[in-house]
Design an enzyme around this catalytic site. Structure first.
Site, PDB file in Angstrom:
ATOM      1  N   ASN A 223       5.076   6.004   3.394  1.00 20.79           N
ATOM      2  CA  ASN A 223       4.287   6.655   2.345  1.00 20.79           C
ATOM      3  C   ASN A 223       4.099   8.154   2.507  1.00 20.79           C
ATOM      4  OD1 ASN A 223       3.836   4.147   1.016  1.00 20.79           O
ATOM      5  ND2 ASN A 223       2.307   3.657   2.563  1.00 20.79           N
ATOM      6  N   THR A 224       4.730   8.744   3.516  1.00 22.07           N
ATOM      7  CA  THR A 224       4.740  10.197   3.682  1.00 22.07           C
ATOM      8  C   THR A 224       6.188  10.660   3.616  1.00 22.07           C
ATOM      9  OG1 THR A 224       2.740  10.233   5.047  1.00 22.07           O
ATOM     10  CG2 THR A 224       4.220  12.123   5.241  1.00 22.07           C
TER      11      THR A 224
ATOM     12  N   SER B 252       5.583   5.063   8.759  1.00 25.80           N
ATOM     13  CA  SER B 252       5.004   4.756   7.455  1.00 25.80           C
ATOM     14  C   SER B 252       5.970   5.171   6.359  1.00 25.80           C
ATOM     15  CB  SER B 252       3.677   5.500   7.267  1.00 25.80           C
ATOM     16  OG  SER B 252       3.241   5.398   5.921  1.00 25.80           O
TER      17      SER B 252
ATOM     18  N   ASN C 102       5.561  -1.532  11.817  1.00 27.68           N
ATOM     19  CA  ASN C 102       4.787  -1.035  10.688  1.00 27.68           C
ATOM     20  C   ASN C 102       5.107  -1.895   9.453  1.00 27.68           C
ATOM     21  OD1 ASN C 102       3.249   0.759   8.997  1.00 27.68           O
ATOM     22  ND2 ASN C 102       3.781   2.448  10.359  1.00 27.68           N
TER      23      ASN C 102
ATOM     24  N   LYS D 206       5.205   3.916  17.256  1.00 23.75           N
ATOM     25  CA  LYS D 206       5.217   2.787  16.325  1.00 23.75           C
ATOM     26  C   LYS D 206       6.431   2.897  15.419  1.00 23.75           C
ATOM     27  CE  LYS D 206       2.210   0.160  13.220  1.00 23.75           C
ATOM     28  NZ  LYS D 206       0.829   0.015  12.724  1.00 23.75           N
TER      29      LYS D 206
ATOM     30  N   ASN E 151       0.834  -1.198   0.000  1.00 26.60           N
ATOM     31  CA  ASN E 151       0.000   0.000   0.000  1.00 26.60           C
ATOM     32  C   ASN E 151       0.868   1.248   0.000  1.00 26.60           C
ATOM     33  OD1 ASN E 151      -0.498   1.981   2.476  1.00 26.60           O
ATOM     34  ND2 ASN E 151       0.217   0.029   3.325  1.00 26.60           N
TER      35      ASN E 151
ATOM     36  N   PHE F 269      -1.767   8.122   4.202  1.00 26.04           N
ATOM     37  CA  PHE F 269      -2.544   8.711   5.296  1.00 26.04           C
ATOM     38  C   PHE F 269      -3.794   9.433   4.783  1.00 26.04           C
ATOM     39  CE2 PHE F 269       1.402   9.380   8.276  1.00 26.04           C
ATOM     40  CZ  PHE F 269       1.483   8.009   8.464  1.00 26.04           C
TER      41      PHE F 269
END
Length: 339
Positions: A183-184, A181, A244, A215, A114, A118
């Protein structure tokens, strides 16, 4: 029944569309009288009750952040037998996330890639929904996972997190700082101890009496995992969540062309199992016994849950296997844990 439904119908649907369809059903299951009927079927055995973070959990097994981004499915997920629901990741500023497609199944690996980014309605909307749940005195244990708004520069991240914490900590059973994450842009750089310290200090002060956790990513070096663990203890955090998603693509069974076509993003599911267990053991060895450790990553079965608890996890979370095993997944795990 569900495996057939997955192969014939869901596997042919766009993954994000299938998720939204599933969430619609889950939301319905959270409404009376459906919630009562569903919970009667899935209620965990009383022997699974556990107290962690000063909270009472019906089961040690819960839903990881990412499944219910906007606090819309918590009641339904509780009805399905999960011991807790971690909502989010929530950002201070509403955002659409990355362009679609951004969710990809790797069926041969029981995994998902994925790069959602967010996508969520923002902290104000999440706070409003949490207030309504609290007004109903709903029994679900709800943690809130907060992250950096994409439009906010990394050097301004602390203020951004603090804004979310101020809105959500009073309504959360526990609060999680997500700095892991992939993805940022720039987010994972916040895991460096020198940048993580002032961020966690500020959020810890804002969170007040609400238990605060951080996390971390599975891609950290072992010494970095240990350093963050020690920092979390030093700053008085209640716990840590490991782990994560991963940016690694090692050891996958899915055709390389399919994996390459999916592109960038975090990998979750069965391939993460070994590293998640390894990180759990590193964290547990670096922190005192009273420090809470929640394990996530590659959890599929009751055997996996028990293995994590035997390795020192106080609670265990899952997400990706829900997509492959269906709505009675938590019930299956809870029943097996009581045998």
């Amino acid at each position: 029944m569900y495996p057939l439904l997955f192969r014939v119908v869901l596997a042919r649907m766009d993954p994000e569309t299938a998720h939204h369809a599933g969430m619609a059903v889950i939301r319905l299951l959270g409404v009376r009288p459906f919630a009562w009927a569903t919970r009667a079927l899935t209620r965990p055995d009383s022997s699974l009750r556990t107290q962690v973070l000063g909270l009472n959990f019906d089961s040690p097994f819960g839903v990881a952040a990412g499944f219910d981004k906007n606090v819309k499915g918590a009641q339904g997920l509780w009805a399905l037998g999960f011991g807790h629901v971690e909502v989010g990741t929530v950002t201070a500023i509403p955002q659409d996330g990355n362009p679609r497609p951004r969710l990809f199944r790797l069926i041969a690996d029981r995994a998902v890639i994925n790069r959602m980014g967010f996508n969520n309605a923002g902290a104000d909307a999440a706070a409003s929904r949490l207030r309504k749940l609290r007004a109903k005195k709903h029994r679900a244990v709800i943690g809130v996972n907060i992250g950096k708004s994409r439009v906010v520069e990394v050097e301004d991240a602390t203020a951004d997190y603090v804004r979310s914490a101020a809105l959500l900590a009073p309504l959360a059973d526990y609060l999680v700082v997500n700095v892991s994450s992939p993805n940022t842009p720039g987010l994972r750089g916040l895991q460096a101890v020198e940048t993580l310290r002032p961020l966690l200090e500020a959020v810890r002060q804002t969170a007040g009496a609400t238990p605060l956790l951080v996390k971390i990513a599975p891609d950290l070096e072992d010494d970095e995992v240990e350093a963050i663990s020690r920092l979390a203890v030093e700053l008085g955090l209640a716990g840590l969540i490991a782990t994560n998603t991963t940016i690694s693509r090692a050891g996958l069974n899915t055709d390389h062309a399919v994996v390459g076509a999916a592109g960038a993003g975090g990998l979750s599911g069965a391939p993460l199992k070994a590293r998640a267990l390894q990180v759990l053991r590193l964290v547990r060895a670096a922190v005192p016994s009273e420090f809470v450790v929640i394990s996530a990553g590659g959890v599929e079965t009751a055997t996996d849950v028990q293995e994590r608890m035997d390795a020192g996890a106080d609670l265990v979370q899952g997400y990706t296997a829900f997509l492959y095993r269906g709505p009675l997944w938590a019930r299956q795990i809870n029943k097996s844990l009581t045998r």
